[in-house]
Design an enzyme around this catalytic site. Structure first.
Site, short mmCIF file in Angstrom:
data_model
loop_
_atom_site.label_atom_id
_atom_site.label_comp_id
_atom_site.label_asym_id
_atom_site.label_seq_id
_atom_site.Cartn_x
_atom_site.Cartn_y
_atom_site.Cartn_z
N ASP A 2 0.85 -1.17 0.09
CA ASP A 2 0.01 -0.16 0.02
C ASP A 2 0.92 1.35 0.03
OD1 ASP A 2 -2.97 1.08 0.36
OD2 ASP A 2 -1.75 2.05 2.30
N GLU B 229 1.44 -0.57 -5.15
CA GLU B 229 0.47 0.59 -5.39
C GLU B 229 1.56 1.91 -5.47
OE1 GLU B 229 -3.31 2.98 -3.74
OE2 GLU B 229 -1.71 2.51 -2.33
C1 NOJ Z 1 -4.18 3.01 -0.47
C2 NOJ Z 1 -5.64 1.96 -0.41
O1 NOJ Z 1 -5.85 1.38 -1.72
C3 NOJ Z 1 -6.84 2.83 0.17
O2 NOJ Z 1 -7.84 2.07 0.13
C4 NOJ Z 1 -6.50 3.40 1.61
O3 NOJ Z 1 -7.20 4.14 1.93
C5 NOJ Z 1 -5.25 4.23 1.51
N1 NOJ Z 1 -4.21 3.61 0.71
C6 NOJ Z 1 -4.56 4.60 2.94
O4 NOJ Z 1 -3.90 3.12 3.57
#
Ligand code: NOJ
Ligand code: CA
Length: 553
Positions: A201, A243
């Protein structure tokens, strides 16, 4: 060899445990429920599950606010249930990757609780503090419109703490070597319990410099190599799927020029331009995005996706392009989010039009990379825009037309089941679609099977073929002495093209992989072709003897 770098030709399925299947009847999905649905997933043909966060959490951000990295939230089950689940996946040849949320913790995490209580605590320096309100406190919010600031005052700590995301998600001080050691320990823990890797993440924020005096955060790319080395020493085939919604010019920094950082990244650049192509019928900017993201190390891979659990972020499009996508797919303000995106599911965006859904999916499955499917999209589920923010696209999986869509025996599911109307569970559910050979579910199953038989797409090099039309996108992949050609008509009108498969004097037949409509070249080696509105074709160059011709290296 093919079996190595398994992620190059995988089909990944993203699900959130809370809304997938509830076995114990408390209204919340759980590991035992998921376990019971593994044969559904196996039948669909996916090869890897990406599980959203399931660790103990106050659940203020769908579990992306972790309060204990080494456990399972009791609502989902126990560590025992988790290991049963990874074992069940292993028996079916399905890999598991899990979210690794280490940019921040929940403010309820004991580390933060101790850090705020006692300035002398060793945990104080695990977070990012300031005695005064930093000047840039009103900058850098990830959720503009909902999140007001990136620094919040904590009364107990008598200091301000930094949070890139919501204020209940204090950022970890990832530059602290003790924090880094702990992050590796977390990865090692889950690898030991059977996972094949992590969807990491918020990677750009994890590795960025953080602090009150940081005006322009700088990425510490070495950190990625440290993570990579660690996971790969623990498990040779471990995957880091990042991500990172970044600009193409930074791609190689994230993959590592020698392929020594992240194995895989979601291709946000292509994702946004793909939606522009679907909205406008113009494939030009999508081609630019594909070419811009083409350079990557041999071991690096893109994750191709349409929708996920977040909003469709259109922040990288020009204002005019974004407006075109808004007009087509999210015209009302309440369909949009964070001043940059659309929060709807795929099927309602495409007006439930089967031709457009197939076109979108066919594109996703044939763009350079590995496809990542969002649960429920395989049956064309809708959204519930009365739910706040991104929750609209996180409603329970619609299994059948039984009460609560067969998701739970409770009459109080954690999120309301979509009922009534075009996308209600009475009309859209997996059980009905299983029985219908023409359903979206069975189409998806067939296209997944075909995609797995086209490793050229996952492994090969691509070229853009000339079609003479901006609304027709034609790609050719080559790998191990074999070629695959895919053609997509983005427009709502039928058209005729003359396709040059660009095979250096090659006069090959194109064998259609999805129907009996094969194509013979004219005397210049070109293929005249009529495509229906939103039509798509998958071809093999040459013949079906391709497996005899496949070379070893
Ligand atoms: C990216 C995640 O995909 C999202 O759902 C989340 O709110 C944020 N990171 C914070 O962790
Ligand atoms: Ca449950």
């Amino acid at each position: 060899m093919i079996g190595d770098l398994w992620y190059k030709n995988a089909v990944i399925y993203n699900l959130s445990l809370a809304t997938f299947m509830d076995a114990n009847g408390d209204g919340i999905g759980d590991f035992q429920g998921l376990q019971r649905r593994l044969d559904y997933l196996h039948g669909l043909g996916i090869t890897c599950l990406w599980l959203g966060p399931f660790q103990p959490s106050p659940m203020k951000d769908d579990g992306y606010d972790v309060a204990d990295y080494y456990s399972v939230d009791p609502r989902y089950g126990t560590l025992g249930d988790f290991v049963e689940f990874t074992h069940g996946c292993k028996q079916r040849g399905i890999r598991v990757i899990i979210d690794l949320v280490i940019n921040h913790t929940s403010d309820q995490h004991p580390w933060f609780q101790q850090a705020r209580k006692d300035p002398a605590s060793p945990f104080r320096d695990w977070y990012v503090w300031s005695d005064r309100k930093p000047e840039n406190a009103d900058q850098g919010m990830v959720f503009p419109g909902v999140q007001k600031t990136t620094w919040t005052h904590d009364r107990e700590a008598r200091a301000w703490y930094f949070h890139r995301f919501y204020k209940f998600q204090p950022d970890l001080n990832t530059a602290n070597p003790r924090v880094q050691a702990e992050l590796l320990k977390i990865m090692g823990f889950w690898i030991q319990l059977g996972v094949s890797g992590f969807r990491m993440d918020a990677v750009p924020f994890i590795i960025a410099t953080k602090g009150a005096d940081v005006t322009k955060p700088v990425e510490q790319f070495d950190m990625l190599r440290t993570f990579r080395e660690f996971v790969q020493w623990r498990r040779g085939d471990a995957l880091l799927l990042a991500e990172a919604n970044i600009l193409p010019e930074d791609d190689l920094e994230y993959f590592g020029h020698d392929g020594d950082r992240c194995h895989m990244m979601f291709n946000f650049q292509v994702n946004q331009h793909l939606f522009y192509a679907l909205a406008s019928g113009d494939g030009g900017p999508l081609i630019d995005a594909m070419l811009a993201t083409k350079p990557r190390p041999h071991s690096g891979q893109w994750g191709s996706f349409l929708r996920n659990h977040d909003e469709l972020d259109l922040g990288r499009l020009t204002e005019a392009q974004r407006q075109t996508v808004f007009d087509a797919f999210g015209p009302d303000k309440h369909m949009q989010l964070y001043d940059r995106g659309i929060r709807r599911r795929l099927a309602p965006m495409l007006h439930g039009d089967r031709r457009r859904l197939e076109l979108a999916y066919s594109l996703m499955f044939t763009l350079p990379g590995t496809p990542v499917i969002r649960y429920g999209d395989e049956i064309g589920m809708g959204d519930d825009l009365s739910l706040p923010e991104r929750n609209c696209a996180r409603t329970p999986m619609q299994w059948s037309d039984e009460p609560q869509a067969g998701f739970t025996k409770s009459d109080r599911p954690i999120m309301p089941v979509i009922s009534g109307g075009v996308f209600g569970y009475e009309r859209v559910n997996a059980a009905m679609q299983r029985r219908d050979p023409e359903s979206m579910l069975n189409w998806t199953e067939r296209i997944i099977r075909m995609r797995k038989e086209c490793p050229e797409i996952g492994w090969g090099d691509f070229r853009i073929l000339k079609t003479g039309r901006r609304e027709v996108l034609a790609l050719r992949y080559d790998w191990r002495n074999n070629g695959v050609v895919v053609v997509h008509n983005l427009s709502d009108k039928p058209c005729e093209i003359l396709l040059d498969v660009d095979g250096e004097g090659e006069r090959s037949r194109l064998v259609n992989l999805l129907s009996e409509e094969h194509s013979l070249p004219d005397d210049k080696g070109r293929h005249p072709m009529v495509l229906e509105a939103y039509g798509y074709r998958w071809f093999r160059v040459g013949g079906l003897d391709y497996l005899m011709k496949r070379s070893e290296g």
